[in-house]
Write a protein that holds these residues in place. Structure first.
Motif, PDB file in Angstrom:
ATOM      1  N   PRO A  91       4.954  17.846 -10.572  1.00  0.00           N
ATOM      2  CA  PRO A  91       5.680  17.548 -11.812  1.00  0.00           C
ATOM      3  C   PRO A  91       5.065  18.207 -13.044  1.00  0.00           C
ATOM      4  O   PRO A  91       5.780  18.546 -13.983  1.00  0.00           O
ATOM      5  CB  PRO A  91       5.623  16.020 -11.905  1.00  0.00           C
ATOM      6  CG  PRO A  91       4.493  15.616 -11.006  1.00  0.00           C
ATOM      7  CD  PRO A  91       4.439  16.628  -9.919  1.00  0.00           C
ATOM      8  N   ALA A  92       3.736  18.388 -13.047  1.00  0.00           N
ATOM      9  CA  ALA A  92       3.088  19.016 -14.205  1.00  0.00           C
ATOM     10  C   ALA A  92       3.532  20.469 -14.367  1.00  0.00           C
ATOM     11  O   ALA A  92       3.809  20.926 -15.487  1.00  0.00           O
ATOM     12  CB  ALA A  92       1.566  18.944 -14.045  1.00  0.00           C
ATOM     13  N   ALA A  93       3.595  21.177 -13.264  1.00  0.00           N
ATOM     14  CA  ALA A  93       4.021  22.579 -13.317  1.00  0.00           C
ATOM     15  C   ALA A  93       5.483  22.670 -13.746  1.00  0.00           C
ATOM     16  O   ALA A  93       5.863  23.568 -14.500  1.00  0.00           O
ATOM     17  CB  ALA A  93       3.831  23.238 -11.957  1.00  0.00           C
ATOM     18  N   GLU A  94       6.302  21.743 -13.286  1.00  0.00           N
ATOM     19  CA  GLU A  94       7.711  21.735 -13.661  1.00  0.00           C
ATOM     20  C   GLU A  94       7.891  21.396 -15.142  1.00  0.00           C
ATOM     21  O   GLU A  94       8.780  21.938 -15.810  1.00  0.00           O
ATOM     22  CB  GLU A  94       8.478  20.725 -12.798  1.00  0.00           C
ATOM     23  CG  GLU A  94       8.608  21.133 -11.339  1.00  0.00           C
ATOM     24  CD  GLU A  94       9.326  22.457 -11.166  1.00  0.00           C
ATOM     25  OE1 GLU A  94      10.478  22.586 -11.631  1.00  0.00           O
ATOM     26  OE2 GLU A  94       8.725  23.386 -10.601  1.00  0.00           O
ATOM     27  N   LEU A  95       7.026  20.517 -15.663  1.00  0.00           N
ATOM     28  CA  LEU A  95       7.069  20.199 -17.083  1.00  0.00           C
ATOM     29  C   LEU A  95       6.716  21.430 -17.909  1.00  0.00           C
ATOM     30  O   LEU A  95       7.363  21.718 -18.927  1.00  0.00           O
ATOM     31  CB  LEU A  95       6.105  19.065 -17.394  1.00  0.00           C
ATOM     32  CG  LEU A  95       5.990  18.668 -18.879  1.00  0.00           C
ATOM     33  CD1 LEU A  95       7.326  18.158 -19.400  1.00  0.00           C
ATOM     34  CD2 LEU A  95       4.891  17.617 -19.069  1.00  0.00           C
ATOM     35  N   GLU A  96       5.705  22.171 -17.467  1.00  0.00           N
ATOM     36  CA  GLU A  96       5.329  23.397 -18.165  1.00  0.00           C
ATOM     37  C   GLU A  96       6.454  24.434 -18.104  1.00  0.00           C
ATOM     38  O   GLU A  96       6.717  25.133 -19.089  1.00  0.00           O
ATOM     39  CB  GLU A  96       4.051  23.968 -17.540  1.00  0.00           C
ATOM     40  CG  GLU A  96       3.566  25.262 -18.171  1.00  0.00           C
ATOM     41  CD  GLU A  96       3.203  25.090 -19.649  1.00  0.00           C
ATOM     42  OE1 GLU A  96       3.295  26.095 -20.393  1.00  0.00           O
ATOM     43  OE2 GLU A  96       2.842  23.968 -20.054  1.00  0.00           O
TER      44      GLU A  96
END
Length: 229
Positions: A91-96
């Motif tokens: 999810p962190a990479a998708e948020l970025e």
């Protein structure tokens, strides 16, 4: 008080299928009748050809639309499934990724991250589907709707040249059929342009020009084979 706005994008799916179906029905059946009439076929032969073409064309339009739009729908579903898996895995990479999309659209880094975070907290999957993949409820592929719309529109368009062939005597059928068809094509072009908010004159000119070309070529071929016979 916010003013109410009217847009046309929610009509894209059914307008496209309806216009394509009706235009194809008019041009295909009128051209078929022109070719058969130019070949010297009798009144009953012209009507049989028109009805057969009408039924076959409607079925072909429905099948073609269903297959093509189903392929689009399958691709959309595969992309959405992949996006859902990526959100679950990282999810962190998708948020970025979502943040950078908003940066590329003109927001500064801090505001873009704030927007991405708020939208992700609300519904991350919906935000990625809309802003990363360009999908929404308005643009989603609907195979059954497209198939039914195309078949009905083809039938509605194609029945008009057939009716003109029924009414017109054989001697003047090659004149009545294209005249009626071009009038209906012009009306269709004006209607579709109005529904889609597009320039009416350009749409009318486009559909009548190509319709006339198709009917003229088919009539010429029918005349050629009629003479050869």
């Amino acid at each position: 008080m916010p003013h109410r706005e009217y847009h046309y994008t929610d009509r894209i799916g059914w307008i496209r299928a309806a216009v394509l179906g009706a235009n194809d029905g008019i041009v295909s059946i009128a051209s078929l009748l022109m070719g058969v009439a130019a070949a010297g076929t009798g009144h009953s032969g012209i009507l049989i050809a028109g009805v057969a073409g009408l039924v076959a064309g409607a079925m072909s339009m429905a099948a073609g639309e269903y297959v093509s739009v189903s392929s689009q729908s399958d691709t959309e579903k595969a992309d959405l499934a992949r996006e859902r898996a990526e959100l679950a895995a990282d999810p962190a990479a998708e948020l970025e990724e979502l943040t950078q999309i908003y940066v590329q659209r003109g927001l500064d880094e801090a505001l873009a991250r704030q927007v991405a975070m708020q939208l992700s907290e609300r519904n991350a999957f919906e935000a990625h589907a809309r802003d990363e993949l360009g999908m929404s409820e308005v643009t989603v592929a609907r195979p059954v709707q497209a198939a039914l719309t195309s078949a009905l529109a083809f039938s509605a368009g194609g029945i008009l040249p057939v009716l003109s062939a029924v009414i017109a005597p054989v001697a003047i059928a090659p004149l009545v059929i294209p005249l009626v068809s071009l009038i209906v094509l012009a009306s269709l072009g004006a209607l579709s342009a109005s529904l889609g908010g597009a320039p009416v004159g350009k749409s009318v000119l486009r559909v009548t020009f190509w319709g006339a070309i198709a009917m003229a070529i088919t009539a010429g071929i029918g005349k050629l084979f009629g003479i050869s016979a």
